[in-house]
Design an enzyme around this catalytic site. Structure first.
Site, PDB file in Angstrom:
ATOM      1  N   HIS A  55       0.957  -1.285  -0.257  1.00 33.46           N
ATOM      2  CA  HIS A  55       0.214  -0.228   0.083  1.00 33.46           C
ATOM      3  C   HIS A  55       0.841   1.284  -0.041  1.00 33.46           C
ATOM      4  O   HIS A  55       2.206   1.172   0.407  1.00 33.46           O
ATOM      5  CB  HIS A  55      -0.763  -0.065   1.227  1.00 33.46           C
ATOM      6  CG  HIS A  55      -0.247   0.292   2.537  1.00 33.46           C
ATOM      7  ND1 HIS A  55       0.313  -0.818   3.097  1.00 33.46           N
ATOM      8  CD2 HIS A  55       0.270   1.366   3.258  1.00 33.46           C
ATOM      9  CE1 HIS A  55       1.447  -0.424   4.127  1.00 33.46           C
ATOM     10  NE2 HIS A  55       1.157   0.714   4.268  1.00 33.46           N
ATOM     11  N   HIS A 137       5.996   6.923   0.014  1.00 30.51           N
ATOM     12  CA  HIS A 137       6.878   5.983  -0.404  1.00 30.51           C
ATOM     13  C   HIS A 137       5.900   4.324   0.170  1.00 30.51           C
ATOM     14  O   HIS A 137       5.325   4.648   0.907  1.00 30.51           O
ATOM     15  CB  HIS A 137       8.134   5.706   0.552  1.00 30.51           C
ATOM     16  CG  HIS A 137       7.914   5.496   1.998  1.00 30.51           C
ATOM     17  ND1 HIS A 137       7.404   6.447   2.925  1.00 30.51           N
ATOM     18  CD2 HIS A 137       7.797   4.091   2.944  1.00 30.51           C
ATOM     19  CE1 HIS A 137       6.983   5.867   4.089  1.00 30.51           C
ATOM     20  NE2 HIS A 137       7.569   4.638   4.164  1.00 30.51           N
TER      21      HIS A 137
HETATM   22  P1  2AM Z   1       6.366   2.440   6.740  1.00 31.90           P
HETATM   23  O1  2AM Z   1       5.874   1.318   5.858  1.00 31.90           O
HETATM   24  O2  2AM Z   1       7.211   3.425   6.315  1.00 31.90           O
HETATM   25  O3  2AM Z   1       6.478   1.604   8.081  1.00 31.90           O
HETATM   26  C1  2AM Z   1       1.109   1.079   8.560  1.00 31.90           C
HETATM   27  O4  2AM Z   1       2.053   1.075   9.899  1.00 31.90           O
HETATM   28  C2  2AM Z   1       1.498   2.023   7.707  1.00 31.90           C
HETATM   29  O5  2AM Z   1       1.674   3.434   8.230  1.00 31.90           O
HETATM   30  C3  2AM Z   1       3.040   1.725   6.882  1.00 31.90           C
HETATM   31  O6  2AM Z   1       2.800   2.311   5.772  1.00 31.90           O
HETATM   32  C4  2AM Z   1       3.966   2.598   7.679  1.00 31.90           C
HETATM   33  O7  2AM Z   1       4.896   3.186   7.132  1.00 31.90           O
HETATM   34  C5  2AM Z   1       3.081   3.994   7.957  1.00 31.90           C
HETATM   35  N1  2AM Z   1       3.507   4.900   9.081  1.00 31.90           N
HETATM   36  C6  2AM Z   1       3.563   6.381   8.922  1.00 31.90           C
HETATM   37  N2  2AM Z   1       4.201   6.689  10.173  1.00 31.90           N
HETATM   38  C7  2AM Z   1       4.108   5.545  11.152  1.00 31.90           C
HETATM   39  C8  2AM Z   1       4.473   5.389  12.320  1.00 31.90           C
HETATM   40  N3  2AM Z   1       4.994   6.405  13.096  1.00 31.90           N
HETATM   41  N4  2AM Z   1       4.490   4.367  13.232  1.00 31.90           N
HETATM   42  C9  2AM Z   1       3.955   3.242  12.096  1.00 31.90           C
HETATM   43  N5  2AM Z   1       3.655   3.243  10.922  1.00 31.90           N
HETATM   44  C10 2AM Z   1       3.639   4.528  10.225  1.00 31.90           C
END
Ligand code: 2AM
Length: 186
Positions: A55, A137
């Protein structure tokens, strides 16, 4: 999971749901992202994101009291942005969290507008969210050391709506329930 499903309380805090807004890929886009994940893995190693969980996060809310879910489901409205295309054409690695990702080499104005409009709505609903600058990303690898730059075939993503997702951490990684989809209504 790609179909709307039940919200699952966070095991650590059963009275909360770990929520985020995202773009959720159709099957063709998911397959292309998954192939790119495999390609990156061959270069950089680490742990691949399961295909069913790929996603693009738009806005991360974190743990939200379950009692606020209805306010979110009812209170967030369609966003007057035209459907648009994205081209994910740049792979990268962040050392601080050991993530390998696929992103955009160019700023995508409709995506920025969508995120800003969503943030406005969340503020109006008094729902806290991660307000750091938005860095689009798609996480393809975790726990990777990265390595030399890797070229990737661009993955085209046709965006016609956005979803609210509940994360449900499990032993084999996070599982996600899509709770609702909003169309783009530009
Ligand atoms: P990431 O893939 O870069 O970890 C579910 O966790 C989604 O929310 C993921 O796409 C994650 O990004 C994003 N996300 C953004 N901020 C986050 C945070 N502080 N903690 C966990 N997930 C975060």
């Amino acid at each position: 999971m790609t179909e709307p499903g039940p919200a699952v309380a966070s095991p650590a805090r059963p009275d909360t749901l770990r929520l985020f807004f995202a773009l959720w890929p159709d099957e063709i886009t998911r397959d292309a992202l998954n192939r790119t994940g495999k390609w990156l893995y061959q270069h950089w190693g680490g742990r691949r994101t399961r295909a069913d969980t790929l996603h693009l996060t738009l806005s991360f809310l974190g743990d939200v009291p379950a009692a606020r879910l209805d306010a979110l489901l009812q209170g967030v409205h369609d966003i007057p942005v035209d459907a648009f295309d994205l081209s994910f054409d740049q792979a990268g690695h962040w050392a601080h969290n050991r993530i390998g990702w696929l992103g955009l080499s160019q700023t995508a104005q409709p995506l920025e507008s969508l995120v800003l409009a969503l943030r406005d709505q969340l503020r109006a609903l008094d729902i806290p969210f991660d307000a750091r600058p938005y860095t689009p990303h798609i996480t393809l690898l975790r726990k990777t050391q990265g390595g030399a730059a890797v070229g990737c075939l661009p993955v085209k993503w046709v965006v016609d709506g956005f979803v609210l997702v509940a994360a449900n951490p499990q032993a084999d990684g996070a599982h996600y329930d899509v709770l609702k989809k909003w169309p783009l209504t530009g």
